[in-house]
Design a protein around this motif. Structure first.
Motif, PDB file in Angstrom:
ATOM      1  N   ILE A  43       0.809  -1.215   0.000  1.00 30.06           N
ATOM      2  CA  ILE A  43       0.000   0.000   0.000  1.00 30.06           C
ATOM      3  C   ILE A  43       0.845   1.269   0.000  1.00 30.06           C
ATOM      4  O   ILE A  43       1.723   1.458   0.840  1.00 30.06           O
ATOM      5  CB  ILE A  43      -0.944   0.033   1.220  1.00 30.06           C
ATOM      6  CG1 ILE A  43      -1.897  -1.165   1.180  1.00 30.06           C
ATOM      7  CG2 ILE A  43      -1.731   1.336   1.258  1.00 30.06           C
ATOM      8  CD1 ILE A  43      -2.718  -1.253  -0.072  1.00 30.06           C
ATOM      9  N   ASP A  44       0.560   2.154  -0.960  1.00 25.99           N
ATOM     10  CA  ASP A  44       1.059   3.523  -0.936  1.00 25.99           C
ATOM     11  C   ASP A  44      -0.152   4.373  -0.560  1.00 25.99           C
ATOM     12  O   ASP A  44      -1.040   4.603  -1.386  1.00 25.99           O
ATOM     13  CB  ASP A  44       1.604   3.931  -2.309  1.00 25.99           C
ATOM     14  CG  ASP A  44       2.217   5.317  -2.301  1.00 25.99           C
ATOM     15  OD1 ASP A  44       1.568   6.242  -1.762  1.00 25.99           O
ATOM     16  OD2 ASP A  44       3.327   5.493  -2.831  1.00 25.99           O
ATOM     17  N   GLN A  45      -0.217   4.794   0.685  1.00 24.71           N
ATOM     18  CA  GLN A  45      -1.423   5.435   1.206  1.00 24.71           C
ATOM     19  C   GLN A  45      -1.791   6.698   0.445  1.00 24.71           C
ATOM     20  O   GLN A  45      -2.979   7.031   0.302  1.00 24.71           O
ATOM     21  CB  GLN A  45      -1.248   5.761   2.688  1.00 24.71           C
ATOM     22  CG  GLN A  45      -2.546   6.154   3.388  1.00 24.71           C
ATOM     23  CD  GLN A  45      -3.606   5.073   3.314  1.00 24.71           C
ATOM     24  OE1 GLN A  45      -3.333   3.890   3.541  1.00 24.71           O
ATOM     25  NE2 GLN A  45      -4.822   5.460   2.979  1.00 24.71           N
ATOM     26  N   SER A  46      -0.798   7.410  -0.070  1.00 18.69           N
ATOM     27  CA  SER A  46      -1.089   8.640  -0.812  1.00 18.69           C
ATOM     28  C   SER A  46      -1.902   8.338  -2.065  1.00 18.69           C
ATOM     29  O   SER A  46      -2.809   9.087  -2.439  1.00 18.69           O
ATOM     30  CB  SER A  46       0.209   9.370  -1.187  1.00 18.69           C
ATOM     31  OG  SER A  46       0.986   8.600  -2.099  1.00 18.69           O
ATOM     32  N   VAL A  48      -3.878   5.641  -2.427  1.00 14.38           N
ATOM     33  CA  VAL A  48      -5.205   5.206  -1.962  1.00 14.38           C
ATOM     34  C   VAL A  48      -6.071   6.424  -1.678  1.00 14.38           C
ATOM     35  O   VAL A  48      -7.246   6.485  -2.078  1.00 14.38           O
ATOM     36  CB  VAL A  48      -5.086   4.331  -0.697  1.00 14.38           C
ATOM     37  CG1 VAL A  48      -6.468   4.003  -0.142  1.00 14.38           C
ATOM     38  CG2 VAL A  48      -4.325   3.049  -1.004  1.00 14.38           C
ATOM     39  N   ASP A  49      -5.499   7.423  -1.021  1.00 14.45           N
ATOM     40  CA  ASP A  49      -6.250   8.629  -0.664  1.00 14.45           C
ATOM     41  C   ASP A  49      -6.699   9.395  -1.911  1.00 14.45           C
ATOM     42  O   ASP A  49      -7.824   9.928  -1.949  1.00 14.45           O
ATOM     43  CB  ASP A  49      -5.399   9.540   0.223  1.00 14.45           C
ATOM     44  CG  ASP A  49      -5.125   8.933   1.589  1.00 14.45           C
ATOM     45  OD1 ASP A  49      -5.861   8.009   1.979  1.00 14.45           O
ATOM     46  OD2 ASP A  49      -4.158   9.367   2.254  1.00 14.45           O
ATOM     47  N   SER A 128      -9.145   0.961  -0.226  1.00 18.60           N
ATOM     48  CA  SER A 128      -9.957   2.127   0.113  1.00 18.60           C
ATOM     49  C   SER A 128     -11.332   1.683   0.618  1.00 18.60           C
ATOM     50  O   SER A 128     -12.120   1.104  -0.141  1.00 18.60           O
ATOM     51  CB  SER A 128     -10.130   3.038  -1.108  1.00 18.60           C
ATOM     52  OG  SER A 128     -11.134   4.007  -0.882  1.00 18.60           O
ATOM     53  N   THR A 156      -5.842  -5.919   1.478  1.00 16.14           N
ATOM     54  CA  THR A 156      -4.725  -5.870   0.543  1.00 16.14           C
ATOM     55  C   THR A 156      -4.551  -7.235  -0.099  1.00 16.14           C
ATOM     56  O   THR A 156      -5.006  -8.248   0.427  1.00 16.14           O
ATOM     57  CB  THR A 156      -3.419  -5.496   1.266  1.00 16.14           C
ATOM     58  OG1 THR A 156      -3.099  -6.548   2.202  1.00 16.14           O
ATOM     59  CG2 THR A 156      -3.565  -4.170   2.007  1.00 16.14           C
TER      60      THR A 156
END
Length: 292
Positions: A43-46, A48-49, A128, A156
């Motif tokens: 996961i690259d949270q940026s 996903v956001d 998400s 995930t």
């Protein structure tokens, strides 16, 4: 002696880092004890956001996700033909009946719903929670899916594949791998989820300068047919790199096709060149194939 040294190291870290305003996470000490390794993630949270923020526009066929909607005209037949090619072809509205398919990074369900309409038993996963909620709600609106709705889960691929190894007839990752933090873990997890002899389908941009110019600069910042900052050029993967990762994980790459998107007319076509986009089909080898 070794245990005493480890104890002193913990005390040193706690005192010195705390005095500087830092906190020593307990999992770091667990790692020192060789009891628990820091958990890897794809996961690259940026990223996903970014996708979560446009959830309300996901199902607008003329909005920010316009390219994904028209994309189904190319990628859905590609998946269908890759799965039924070895079977006697029958004219049916549900050629993927009895096929269990995992849609990784399913977003709001644009691809998942389309595959389910062909009869497949579809599981969609995404990191998400907003998009999973959207996908779950939207599939209830289609009367054609009342008896075969996709099943959606916020998780995930590395977690899901641990729970469902060798489970799916096919795993699809369409426009996803360019958004993940750990591509090697991502690919190995895709492969773990599919049955031996099953298929993997990946579509993604190629890491080339022409793609950077047209796919990011023009498409995102000038024409705005793709949400701005959707892609990061350095996170793109080439066909050779993806092939290497798949073959490293006991897969045989069967085909790689180039694709082009024409934003002015909102149309996708196959191309003899993989310079911009490509679709890859691979098969997970069985034990017999591996020993040949």
């Amino acid at each position: 002696m070794k245990n005493h040294s480890l104890t002193y190291l913990k005390m040193f870290l706690s005192r010195n880092l705390s005095s500087q305003g830092y906190k020593c996470p307990s999992r770091a000490f667990a790692t020192l004890n060789n009891k628990t390794a820091i958990k890897e993630t794809t996961i690259d949270q940026s990223h996903v956001d970014k996708h979560s923020k446009i959830a309300k526009e996901w199902w607008d066929p003329n909005g920010k996700m316009i390219a994904l909607h028209s994309y189904n005209l190319l990628r859905v037949p590609y998946i269908r033909d890759g799965l039924v090619i070895e079977e006697p072809f029958k004219r049916t509205l549900t050629p993927l009946s009895n096929k269990k398919i995992l849609d990784v990074g399913c977003g709001g369900g644009i691809l998942s719903e389309a595959i389910a309409r062909l009869g497949a038993n579809v599981t969609g996963i995404d990191a998400s929670s907003e998009l999973i909620e959207l996908a779950s709600d939207h599939c209830k609106l289609d009367p054609k899916l009342v008896d075969n709705r996709p099943s959606y889960h916020c998780t995930t691929i590395e977690e899901h594949s641990q729970s469902f190894p060798d489970h799916y007839d096919a795993v699809v990752a369409s426009e996803v791998i360019e958004h993940v933090a750990n591509k090697e873990l991502f690919v190995s997890s895709l492969v773990r989820a599919v049955k031996p002899g099953g298929k993997l389908f990946v579509t993604t941009p190629n890491r080339t300068r022409p793609m950077q110019i047209l796919g990011i600069c023009v498409a995102e910042h000038i024409l705005r047919v793709v949400p701005v900052n959707t892609h990061d050029y350095e996170m793109f993967i080439t066909p050779n790199e993806l092939t290497f990762l798949l073959e490293k994980n006991n897969c045989h790459v069967q085909a790689i096709h180039g694709m082009m998107y024409y934003p002015v007319v909102n149309r996708w076509t196959w191309s003899s060149s993989t310079t911009f986009m490509y679709a890859l089909q691979a098969e997970k080898l069985t034990d017999e194939d591996s020993n040949v």
